[in-house]
Design an enzyme around this catalytic site. Structure first.
Site, mmCIF file in Angstrom:
data_model
loop_
_atom_site.group_PDB
_atom_site.id
_atom_site.type_symbol
_atom_site.label_atom_id
_atom_site.label_comp_id
_atom_site.label_asym_id
_atom_site.label_seq_id
_atom_site.Cartn_x
_atom_site.Cartn_y
_atom_site.Cartn_z
ATOM 1 N N LYS A 1 0.835 -1.214 0.000
ATOM 2 C CA LYS A 1 0.000 0.000 0.000
ATOM 3 C C LYS A 1 0.866 1.259 0.000
ATOM 4 O O LYS A 1 0.631 2.182 -0.781
ATOM 5 C CB LYS A 1 -0.915 -0.043 1.238
ATOM 6 N N SER A 2 1.870 1.296 0.864
ATOM 7 C CA SER A 2 2.727 2.494 0.948
ATOM 8 C C SER A 2 3.414 2.753 -0.386
ATOM 9 O O SER A 2 3.485 3.893 -0.864
ATOM 10 C CB SER A 2 3.812 2.290 2.011
ATOM 11 N N GLY B 1 -4.860 7.719 5.507
ATOM 12 C CA GLY B 1 -3.996 8.693 6.177
ATOM 13 C C GLY B 1 -2.758 8.993 5.345
ATOM 14 O O GLY B 1 -2.303 10.142 5.270
ATOM 15 N N ASP C 1 2.329 -1.235 11.860
ATOM 16 C CA ASP C 1 1.000 -1.652 11.400
ATOM 17 C C ASP C 1 0.680 -3.095 11.771
ATOM 18 O O ASP C 1 -0.426 -3.576 11.504
ATOM 19 C CB ASP C 1 0.897 -1.493 9.874
ATOM 20 N N ARG D 1 -7.303 -3.603 9.871
ATOM 21 C CA ARG D 1 -6.324 -4.527 10.462
ATOM 22 C C ARG D 1 -6.869 -5.218 11.719
ATOM 23 O O ARG D 1 -6.470 -6.322 12.055
ATOM 24 C CB ARG D 1 -5.002 -3.807 10.751
ATOM 25 N N ARG E 1 -5.813 1.702 18.162
ATOM 26 C CA ARG E 1 -5.587 0.249 18.059
ATOM 27 C C ARG E 1 -5.248 -0.414 19.393
ATOM 28 O O ARG E 1 -5.439 -1.626 19.526
ATOM 29 C CB ARG E 1 -4.507 -0.056 17.017
ATOM 30 N N ARG F 1 -8.300 12.088 12.629
ATOM 31 C CA ARG F 1 -6.861 11.831 12.835
ATOM 32 C C ARG F 1 -6.029 13.121 12.810
ATOM 33 O O ARG F 1 -6.370 14.086 12.135
ATOM 34 C CB ARG F 1 -6.374 10.822 11.790
ATOM 35 N N ARG G 1 2.886 5.935 -3.288
ATOM 36 C CA ARG G 1 4.049 6.732 -3.701
ATOM 37 C C ARG G 1 4.320 6.605 -5.193
ATOM 38 O O ARG G 1 4.765 7.558 -5.836
ATOM 39 C CB ARG G 1 5.274 6.310 -2.876
ATOM 40 N N GLN H 1 5.063 9.041 7.415
ATOM 41 C CA GLN H 1 4.181 9.945 6.679
ATOM 42 C C GLN H 1 4.638 11.388 6.852
ATOM 43 O O GLN H 1 4.649 12.162 5.896
ATOM 44 C CB GLN H 1 2.736 9.775 7.153
HETATM 45 C C1 S3P Z 1 2.792 4.783 6.349
HETATM 46 C C2 S3P Z 1 3.372 5.140 7.532
HETATM 47 C C3 S3P Z 1 2.853 4.702 8.843
HETATM 48 C C4 S3P Z 1 1.906 3.515 8.716
HETATM 49 C C5 S3P Z 1 0.917 3.726 7.611
HETATM 50 C C6 S3P Z 1 1.607 3.905 6.280
HETATM 51 C C7 S3P Z 1 3.375 5.301 5.093
HETATM 52 O O1 S3P Z 1 2.144 5.772 9.433
HETATM 53 O O2 S3P Z 1 1.225 3.305 9.928
HETATM 54 O O3 S3P Z 1 0.048 2.602 7.517
HETATM 55 O O4 S3P Z 1 3.000 4.803 4.005
HETATM 56 O O5 S3P Z 1 4.224 6.201 5.166
HETATM 57 P P1 S3P Z 1 2.884 6.872 10.388
HETATM 58 O O6 S3P Z 1 3.789 7.664 9.541
HETATM 59 O O7 S3P Z 1 1.768 7.695 10.954
HETATM 60 O O8 S3P Z 1 3.590 6.055 11.426
#
Ligand code: S3P
Length: 440
Positions: free
Chosen positions: A24-25, A97, A317, A394, A348, A125, A29, A171
């Protein structure tokens, strides 16, 4: 309104191979960087989940053409660093997020205004953690008491920043690095502990010069990105559910194919290995810039551990599913320094503690973690019961896996958001032996 749910039968023998969907990350990107590059970026292994489709739709609303050869194989027509166009309305990030925070960094140096909104969970959030450093760079950003909607005023020139992050967040780091691309001068971001570095690896792949030393990243503003080919590996965070399932379930275990094993993501692997899990990692050759492996997992006894705090950001996560493993381990498991879990898609720590309580697991909720007393061996680790996932993908998947060691069925409410990260989880879980039934 009743949200869909699952009923998962107790027990089950797991065997077979699992190919989890793309990361996903990295998928978010790949679209964002592809959009601001010059040229056509090819993405394979893309995660076509609701979160990543929100990023795709937002870029589409800003004039970026993204062509699908299949749901997982895309071409992004880059518009260049200054080529995004003003969207005609608000941009809806859904549950994502990552999309909201990274777009804050990407959009604060544009000539137009944007407003970012999301679903009920995302609207709760914290966004000031990103807005603050971006304001220091010259951005004008408004939040509502620190939360979305986020209004980004355009037309403000950005200056470089030397930013020491107060919390370990990829993030926040990524948002500042994306803004730094449009800033005058050389920016520097220092993190308190290593967090996932997909942005840094991918920027380098798009031809951006960045200097990384220890927990510091430096980047000169004004650099152009050149289109790239991105092969998105399977998401370690999705594989995590099957990894723990194979550790605690009956049967011969599972082979998880093509999983990303970036060391900033694999804290859960270290945690499970130190609990005594039987896991073998077969790394692929030529897997740069993101390392990839097949992961072989066999069932076996686990023992409780005290999780080293340094591993927390590297498994951020994976704690919901890790707590399920801990409930099946002999003795006590202790997690501290994990207060970030309170500001994820749900709180969580609280949501998991409520679910563990509903299933009769002995535990103590702490402000920054949890203490869990597990039950190993042939006895059931969980009673049956009903779980409210609070719309957190999750949490839902974690308690589905818990059923493998339950005495009676586990019913999980509010599972629709599993589609934000892992479309097809229910069918895949069934195909390897989980007794999961979808309720209307
Ligand atoms: C992510 C960073 C994490 C993670 C999120 C994805 C990212 O969040 O929990 O699921 O893709 O950069 P945080 O930066 O708030 O820790």
């Amino acid at each position: 309104m009743s949200a869909p749910g699952w009923e998962v039968a107790p027990g089950g023998a797991l065997q077979g191979e699992v190919v989890v969907p793309g990361d996903k990350s990295i998928s978010h990107r790949s679209l964002m960087l592809g959009a601001i590059a010059t040229g056509r970026t090819e993405v394979t292994g893309f995660l076509a989940s609701e979160d990543c489709l929100a990023t795709r739709a937002a870029l589409g609303a800003m004039g970026v053409a993204i062509e699908s050869h299949s749901p997982t194989h895309l071409f992004v027509e880059g518009v260049g660093r200054d080529g995004l166009q003003a969207p005609s309305g608000t941009l809806d990030m859904g549950n994502a997020g990552t999309a909201m925070r990274l777009f804050m960094g990407l959009l604060c140096g544009r000539p137009f205004d944007t407003t970012l909104v999301g679903d009920a969970s995302l609207m709760r959030r914290p966004m000031e953690r990103v807005a603050k450093p971006l304001r220091e760079m010259g951005a004008v950003i408004e939040t509502r008491e620190g939360r979305p909607p986020v209004l980004i005023r355009g037309g403000r020139p950005l200056q470089a920043i030397d930013f020491r992050m107060p919390m370990a967040s990829a993030q926040v780091k990524s948002a500042v690095l994306l803004a730094a691309l449009s800033a005058r001068g050389r920016s520097c971001v220092t993190e308190p502990a290593p967090t996932r570095d997909h942005t840094e690896r991918m920027l380098a792949g798009f031809g951006v010069q960045l200097l990384r030393s220890g927990n510091r990243v430096e980047l000169e503003g004004g650099q152009a990105l050149r289109a790239a080919r991105i092969a998105v590996p399977g998401d370690f965070s999705s594989a995590a559910f099957f990894m723990v399932a194979a550790c605690i379930g009956g049967g011969s275990g599972l082979m998880l194919r093509n999983v990303g094993i970036n060391p900033t993501r694999t804290g859960l692997l270290d945690m499970l290995l130190s609990m005594g899990a039987d896991i073998r990692v077969h790394r692929h050759a030529g897997d740069s810039p993101e390392p990839v492996a097949d992961i072989e997992v066999r069932p076996g006894a686990l023992r409780g551990i005290a999780v080293p705090e340094a591993l927390v950001p590297l498994a951020i996560d994976e704690f919901p599913i890790f707590f399920v493993a801990a409930a099946c381990a002999d003795g006590e498991t202790l997690v501290r320094g994990a207060e970030e879990l309170r500001v994820k898609e749900s709180d969580r720590l609280a949501t998991m503690a409520a679910g563990l309580a509903a299933l009769g697991v002995e535990h103590e909720l702490l402000p920054d973690g949890i203490r869990i007393r597990g039950r190993s061996g042939p006895v059931a680790a969980f009673g049956g019961g009903r779980i409210d996932s609070h719309g957190d993908h999750r949490i839902a998947m974690s308690f589905a896996v818990a059923a493998l060691r339950a005495a009676a069925p586990i019913r999980i409410d509010d599972t629709a958001n599993v589609a934000t990260s892992f479309p097809g989880f229910a069918a895949l879980a069934r195909s390897v032996g989980l007794g999961l039934r979808e309720l209307a």
